[in-house]
Design a protein around this motif. Structure first.
Motif, short mmCIF file in Angstrom:
data_model
loop_
_atom_site.label_atom_id
_atom_site.label_comp_id
_atom_site.label_asym_id
_atom_site.label_seq_id
_atom_site.Cartn_x
_atom_site.Cartn_y
_atom_site.Cartn_z
N GLY A 121 0.81 -1.22 0.00
CA GLY A 121 0.00 0.00 0.00
C GLY A 121 0.84 1.26 0.00
N ASN A 122 0.28 2.31 -0.57
CA ASN A 122 1.00 3.57 -0.59
C ASN A 122 0.05 4.70 -0.98
OD1 ASN A 122 2.94 5.57 -0.69
ND2 ASN A 122 4.50 4.13 -1.41
N SER A 123 -0.86 5.05 -0.08
CA SER A 123 -1.85 6.07 -0.40
C SER A 123 -1.26 7.47 -0.44
CB SER A 123 -3.00 6.03 0.61
OG SER A 123 -3.88 5.00 0.30
N VAL A 124 -0.19 7.70 0.30
CA VAL A 124 0.38 9.06 0.28
C VAL A 124 0.83 9.42 -1.14
CG1 VAL A 124 2.32 10.45 1.07
CG2 VAL A 124 1.05 9.08 2.69
N LEU A 125 1.46 8.47 -1.80
CA LEU A 125 1.95 8.74 -3.14
C LEU A 125 0.90 8.56 -4.22
CD1 LEU A 125 5.50 7.13 -3.13
CD2 LEU A 125 4.91 9.53 -3.00
N PHE A 126 -0.01 7.60 -4.00
CA PHE A 126 -0.91 7.24 -5.10
C PHE A 126 -2.39 7.44 -4.79
CE2 PHE A 126 2.99 4.77 -5.55
CZ PHE A 126 3.37 5.17 -6.82
N ALA B 253 -6.27 7.16 -3.27
CA ALA B 253 -7.28 6.15 -2.94
C ALA B 253 -7.00 4.83 -3.63
CB ALA B 253 -8.65 6.66 -3.35
N ASN B 254 -7.40 3.75 -2.97
CA ASN B 254 -7.33 2.38 -3.49
C ASN B 254 -5.92 1.76 -3.44
OD1 ASN B 254 -9.70 3.71 -4.55
ND2 ASN B 254 -10.11 1.84 -5.69
N ALA B 255 -4.92 2.52 -3.02
CA ALA B 255 -3.55 1.98 -3.01
C ALA B 255 -3.34 1.14 -1.75
CB ALA B 255 -2.55 3.11 -3.09
N ILE B 256 -4.00 0.00 -1.69
CA ILE B 256 -3.89 -0.88 -0.53
C ILE B 256 -3.03 -2.10 -0.86
CG2 ILE B 256 -5.24 -2.50 0.88
CD1 ILE B 256 -7.37 -0.35 1.13
N TYR C 127 -0.25 3.87 5.89
CA TYR C 127 -1.65 3.69 6.32
C TYR C 127 -2.50 4.17 5.14
CZ TYR C 127 -5.69 3.74 9.49
OH TYR C 127 -6.89 3.51 10.10
N ASN C 128 -3.26 3.27 4.58
CA ASN C 128 -3.87 3.52 3.28
C ASN C 128 -5.39 3.46 3.35
OD1 ASN C 128 -1.15 3.39 2.19
ND2 ASN C 128 -1.32 1.23 2.71
N PHE C 129 -6.03 3.80 2.26
CA PHE C 129 -7.49 3.83 2.29
C PHE C 129 -8.07 3.53 0.92
CE2 PHE C 129 -8.70 7.73 0.01
CZ PHE C 129 -7.45 8.34 -0.11
N ARG C 130 -9.31 3.11 0.96
CA ARG C 130 -10.10 2.96 -0.26
C ARG C 130 -11.51 3.42 0.01
NH1 ARG C 130 -13.82 -0.22 -3.02
NH2 ARG C 130 -14.12 -1.78 -1.39
N PRO C 131 -11.97 4.45 -0.68
CA PRO C 131 -13.37 4.87 -0.47
C PRO C 131 -14.30 3.89 -1.17
CG PRO C 131 -12.37 6.19 -2.19
CD PRO C 131 -11.29 5.27 -1.68
N PRO C 132 -15.52 3.75 -0.68
CA PRO C 132 -16.48 2.89 -1.39
C PRO C 132 -16.77 3.44 -2.78
CG PRO C 132 -17.55 4.15 0.37
CD PRO C 132 -16.09 4.37 0.51
#
Lengths: 663, 358
Positions: A155-160, A162-165, A448-453
């Motif tokens: 995962g890498n949400s800071v760089l990429f 949403a959805n970078a899990i 610490y990454n995330f993906r919105p619905p």
């Protein structure tokens, strides 16, 4: 209600016009910034060689070297004989393709045991995941326009964002050729599989133009075995025909202080989508999917001076989706007609400051997405939109330790806001230890990454749940690269991904499901990739090994501690090729261990392990100043009968021949 | 000469008595099966994993996948929906496999099957005698008439409302629950209604309306009442379903209870109606002047879904099919009505959706 985007001239021109205005504004904005700084900068342009529009490889982009990182070059793409992106991604550790069978079957990407929605697919650094379903079907991406593929695992949400899990796949399209060329490919094989592609690159003094035209088709009528009412039968896959026509055209400026690139990709596809083959039944036997898609990517960069650069990227994407299943009478007396138009706009700007070994980035992104369709929840109506905003900052610095060894640190933070899907704050920490004179490099990163619905999860009729919140995921990676033996690279990675609030489909009954923030999944594993070129590249091979375990950690769940479906615990892939006198003899294989197909880990629904072996031979030669390649492939040479998705049969042995001409 | 007349008359009587008059099957709710129970496990859609379990009262044990074990190499198929026992024959609708499987009750041996067209989806069975029955077809919005003895389809498709589910029979009339499949076909004509069809003319006599997402229909011959369970539309999250009572002779609605009830089943005496309400098993005492829902006992595991309910007159117990989370093997819970604190538990296949006694 009909939403035929491309058949509606007014909308077509309206949207295209908007896009061109959008692209124009970017260029004008860049030019203004450029002109304001023109007098202050000098002629040095080498300090930011990694920028998207001027670099041929994104791996030099800040940040990615802290993660598990792999590339697939154009020559590897050619060597595998890929006609779809999925054909080559299987040779990357941690990657599993959920393949529904045949050329027209959906091919969804899973990295490190995560779902396709938890993986980002990018073209030239800009995400193209659908906001409708969060995924991107790998069967429809034109492969011939791709020059190189980057895969960042973990995962890498800071760089990429949403959805970078699970990871990121970036398709780099810009050709690395420095001279103009024209190239044509033709391939034909079993089940009338047909692939034709034409690529050209025109280099002028002012601008480079890349263009490609690609057509894929297949009857998909392969044989497979079933047992119905105790009798063994051989059936043919029906309604599995597939056609996909893609066109891409890009204009790239010459490397200078102000660089810009505009790329357009248009695609039309029509395919049958037959479903599971159960006793005396083929689900969705007459279902068809027609899609039309337009993607326009714009990017520009401005080198302000030795230390500063501004990048701007933009995306406009519209997908016209028409799915028809005349047998699904529970939707209406005439079956199901699912019609959607999904549009995405993205605009991002990044300012980078680099001095000696210190790098600072600030990135601001804005997005607008909407969906129109006839299968949204009654309270939603036929239209839903989403606005998003994200801002991130990244710091990197290197410190010498002793001799030539040094440590590079990375710190990042990102904040995202979605108009209908909650917020997310995402930190990042990275560390690299380079052992100086020793051929060893260690890396660690935590994100610490995330993906919105996505829209379907929130608003799809009788499935969506409007109060979903983003999935959150901790991702750890510890890796090692070594090139102790000459011409041989070994990469070893260990990882842990722990995802909470995972959005999963929870059945309300055996046939009706709804999306809920319910699951907690923990995936851990080990990946090894060994690549070697021996005897002056006469003999090349790579071996890829993945050992992983994805466990349901949902508290109070009946399936707590059980294995997550569709995550094989062991994946092995390898490729070997021998080059002699213009001939290349190649062999590759993929092995998957068993996996469960339902959460209860029922032995009745256990997918057995399988191994697939493919071979090819090709001959390159020159004729009248033209480079020619003749090639014969035999895929699944032992005619293995297997499924990747439960009850979706895969093709048996497949023969194909091809010719490639490059002028 | 007289003796010849007598002989001819005797032979005539003997000959005509070879064709037995069809007899009415015993109603499910009054069938006092003393041997055991079949638990039909629906499986998961597209997974081809329906199974049938058999519980023996004498040995107090369950045989999982009884059909598969009794018939080597055979399986039921994808998404079994209903099971009916007529003597030593058991009929199972397997909806997505488009079949009605026929099995010998005592041995579990397959006796063959009725195969429908690929567009059909046989759902629920209603026998009107020991050979003729009607089957709802969820996908074709119709019912079919079947000779279950000869395994032939007499009438392939009689149109009814959208997505028909439950079906019941009384006094030459069929009662068909046109669910409309929730929101999907809520606006199609006849959705959320019960079609009353005269089987002598195959014509609809009446439409019992205002029953959104109706699933269950249940005839109570003892009281001459029809009970209809409806779930309301999934999109209307703030509204409940309910149970409606109709007079079988006048077809007028007599009473209605508004709460989310499913899997309605009658006691052997016909004076109590059992059902799931929220996460409880509740009952209505039908002979009361103003019956109110009474909670009998609660599902102790809130995350698990109770999916089917049957009443056994033989041991005066409620049998519950627990689907858990719909994705794992389920369980059979037996609650004796005189000892609700000590249920028996047996493991079943995935999604136990119907329990019948033999």
């Amino acid at each position: 209600m009909k939403y035929y985007f491309f058949n509606h001239r007014f909308y077509f021109f309206k949207y295209c016009g908007s896009v061109f205005v959008f692209a124009y504004l970017i260029i004008v904005f860049s030019a203004i910034v450029y002109s304001q700084n023109k007098n202050e900068k000098d002629s040095v342009k080498t300090k930011f060689p990694e920028i998207v529009v001027t670099a041929s490889r994104l791996n030099k982009s800040p940040g990615t070297e802290f993660s598990a990182y792999s590339t697939i070059t154009k020559s590897e793409l050619t060597k595998i004989g890929a006609v779809q992106i999925s054909d080559v991604l299987q040779f990357i550790p941690g990657v599993f393709i959920k393949n529904y069978g045949g050329m027209g079957g959906f091919k969804n990407l899973s990295i490190r045991g995560t779902t396709a929605k938890q993986t980002i697919l990018m073209i030239d650094g800009v995400r193209i995941n659908s906001t409708q379903n969060g995924m991107c079907d790998l069967s429809i991406i034109p492969v011939d326009m791709v020059n190189e593929i980057e895969i960042i695992r973990g995962g890498n949400s800071v760089l990429f964002g949403a959805n970078a899990i699970g990871g990121i796949v970036n398709l780099i399209t810009r050709s690395s050729d420095s001279i103009s060329f024209f190239k044509g490919n033709l391939k034909y094989g079993s089940y009338d599989d047909f692939h034709s592609a034409f690529n050209s690159r025109i280099i002028s003094s002012a601008i480079d133009i890349d263009g490609s035209l690609e057509y894929l088709s297949s009857k998909g009528n392969y044989k497979f075995k079933v047992i119905d009412f105790g009798e063994r039968k051989i059936l043919h896959r029906e309604n599995a025909d597939f056609e996909n026509l893609s066109v891409s055209l890009s204009f790239n400026s010459k490397p200078s202080d102000l660089n810009y690139s505009i790329k357009g990709i248009g695609r039309i596809s029509d395919r049958g989508t037959p479903g599971a083959v159960t006793q005396n039944n083929v689900e969705n036997a007459f279902a068809r999917l027609k899609e039309k898609e337009l993607i326009i990517l714009g990017s520009s960069s401005l080198i302000i001076n030795d230390d500063q650069i501004i990048n701007l990227t933009s995306l406009f994407r519209v997908n016209d989706y028409l799915y028809n299943d005349p047998l699904l009478k529970w939707y209406s007396p005439t079956g199901l007609d699912e019609i959607f138009i999904n549009r995405d706009f993205q605009l991002s700007t990044k300012y980078s400051y680099k001095i000696q070994k210190f790098l600072a980035d600030i990135n601001i992104e804005g997005g607008y997405s909407d969906i129109r369709g006839n299968m949204l929840q009654p309270g939603v109506g036929n239209y839903k939109k989403r606005n998003s905003f994200g801002i991130s900052g990244l710091l990197e610095n290197s410190f010498g330790i002793y001799n030539e060894s040094y440590i590079t640190c990375q710190l990042g933070l990102r904040a995202d806001v979605f108009s209908d899907a909650g917020n997310a704050i995402s930190p990042l920490v990275g560390l690299i230890f380079n052992a100086g004179s020793l051929p060893l490099k260690f890396r660690f990163n935590y994100a610490y990454n995330f993906r919105p619905p996505n829209f379907n999860e929130m608003y799809y009729l009788n499935y969506g749940t409007s109060n979903l919140i983003p999935e959150r995921s901790h991702s750890f990676n510890l890796g090692l690269s070594s090139w102790i033996i000459s011409n041989t690279t070994i990469e070893i990675e260990t990882f842990l991904i722990s995802t909470k609030n995972q959005i999963i489909s929870v059945p309300n009954s055996p046939i009706q499901w709804s999306a809920r923030n319910y699951g907690e999944v923990q995936t851990k594993g080990l990946e090894i990739r060994l690549q070697s070129s021996l005897f002056d590249k006469t003999f090349n091979f790579q071996l890829v090994y993945t050992l992983q375990e994805a466990i349901d950690k949902s508290p109070d769940s009946i399936t707590f501690g059980m294995l997550i479906p569709y995550v094989p615990q062991e994946l092995i892939a390898g490729s070997f090729d021998y080059n002699y006198a213009g001939f290349i003899l190649g062999l590759n294989f993929q092995y998957s261990s068993y996996y469960y197909t339902i959460p209860g880990n029922s032995l009745n629904n256990l997918m057995p392990s399988y191994t697939i072996l493919n071979v090819f031979i090709s001959k390159n030669f020159e004729l009248l100043g033209t480079n020619l390649e003749l090639r014969i492939d035999c895929n699944n040479i032992f005619n293995a009968q297997y499924c990747v998705v439960w009850k979706y049969p895969m093709p048996g042995r497949l023969l194909k021949g091809g010719i490639s001409i490059k002028i | 000469m007289k003796k010849y007349y007598i002989l001819i008359a005797a032979l005539f009587i003997l000959a005509v008595s070879c064709v037995k008059q069809p007899s009415e099957p015993i109603d499910d709710n009054t069938n006092i099966g003393e041997t055991g129970a079949f638990i039909l496990c629906e499986g998961l859609f597209k997974m081809d994993n329906s199974t049938l379990d058999r519980l023996d009262f004498s040995s107090n044990s369950i045989i999982n996948d009884y059909y598969g074990k009794s018939n080597s190499g055979l399986r039921l198929g994808d998404l079994s929906s209903d099971i009916v026992i007529i003597g030593n024959r058991t009929y199972i609708t397997v909806s997505s496999s488009h079949t009605i499987e026929v099995m010998e009750t005592s041995t579990g041996k397959s006796l063959g099957r009725i195969i429908y067209s690929q567009s059909s989806n046989p759902r629920k069975i209603c026998m009107i005698n020991d050979s003729i029955g009607y089957v709802t077809d969820l996908m074709r919005n119709s019912i079919s008439k079947v000779n279950f003895k000869s395994l032939t389809i007499i009438i392939d498709s009689l149109p009814v409302g959208p997505a028909p589910e439950g079906i019941a029979f009384y006094n030459n009339n069929l009662f068909v629950a046109n669910s409309g499949f929730g929101d999907y076909m809520a606006n199609v004509p006849k959705a959320g209604s019960v079609s009353v069809i005269d089987i002598t003319t195959n014509q609809e006599l009446k439409e019992l309306k205002n029953l959104p997402n109706v699933i269950d229909v249940l005839v109570n011959k003892k009281s001459g009442k029809l009970y209809v369970g409806y779930l309301n539309l999934p999109s209307l999250t703030d509204s409940t379903g309910g149970i409606a009572e109709f007079d079988l002779n006048t077809l007028d609605e007599t009473r209605r209870w508004k709460f989310r009830a499913s899997a309605i089943t009658l006691s052997s005496t016909g004076d109590s109606l059992f059902f799931f309400k929220d996460s409880t098993v509740s009952m209505l005492k039908l002979n009361d002047a103003n019956p109110q829902s009474q909670e009998l006992f609660k599902n102790p595991a809130s995350s698990e879904t109770w999916y089917s309910l049957s009443y056994s007159a033989y041991n005066n117990s409620l049998y519950i099919g627990n689907a858990k989370n719909f994705q794992v093997n389920g369980s059979l819970l037996i609650y004796p009505l005189n000892d609700l604190l000590n249920p028996k538990v047996f493991q079943t296949g995935i999604n136990p959706n119907k329990i019948v006694f033999f």
